[in-house]
Write a protein that holds these residues in place. Sequence first.
Motif: not given
Length: 188
Positions: A99-102, A111-116, A149-152, A159-163
């Motif tokens: 499951m991917v939540i943005k 908090y969920f481990g995002w980031g290189r 994950t983070w989305v701007k 874009t789909t992410q932006g929308y």
Amino acid sequence: MTPEYGPKKLRQLHQLNRHLNVTGRKIWLTGYADASYKLEGTQHMAGWGVWVRDHAIRIHRAGRCPDWVETAQDAELCAVWAAIHTALTKLDADRSNIMVIKTDCQSIARYFGWGRGCSPSIPAKADCRRIVGQALELALNHEVRLVVTWVKGHQGSKTTQGYLNNQVDKMARDARLTGNHRMQQFRV
């Protein structure tokens, strides 16, 4: 009685999530989460909005944040929790492997481990640790690897992410202003 989620317990849950064996399942759960927060006098007003889907169903859901929410970050965490809970309880989690939540809130994604190369950060507030712990345990109980994950944010609708980020932002603002809880379900 609610279990205690201290830093040690959260680290254990993160490790279990990271090493969860999810082979044999092919369906992804995806979603977007956002919150709207405003301090009005001494009253904290907050709402959340989520969009989640699997291979067959799409759900839009919004609601008011609980009374313990005192910051915009608390509200963002409530939105991510709502997305995770909705996806795992209303969609086809039994056949899903990930499951991917943005979210547009980097600190919540961390908090969920995002980031290189980053270890997950541990929330200072007990209520926030409880929400992160419950989200990880819920995903583990369904044997679904959880990735936040983070989305701007506020990038327009080109874009789909932006929308989708804009849509959940509008839903969260409406829930904050009206206090209405709503859920819509659509077949894909």
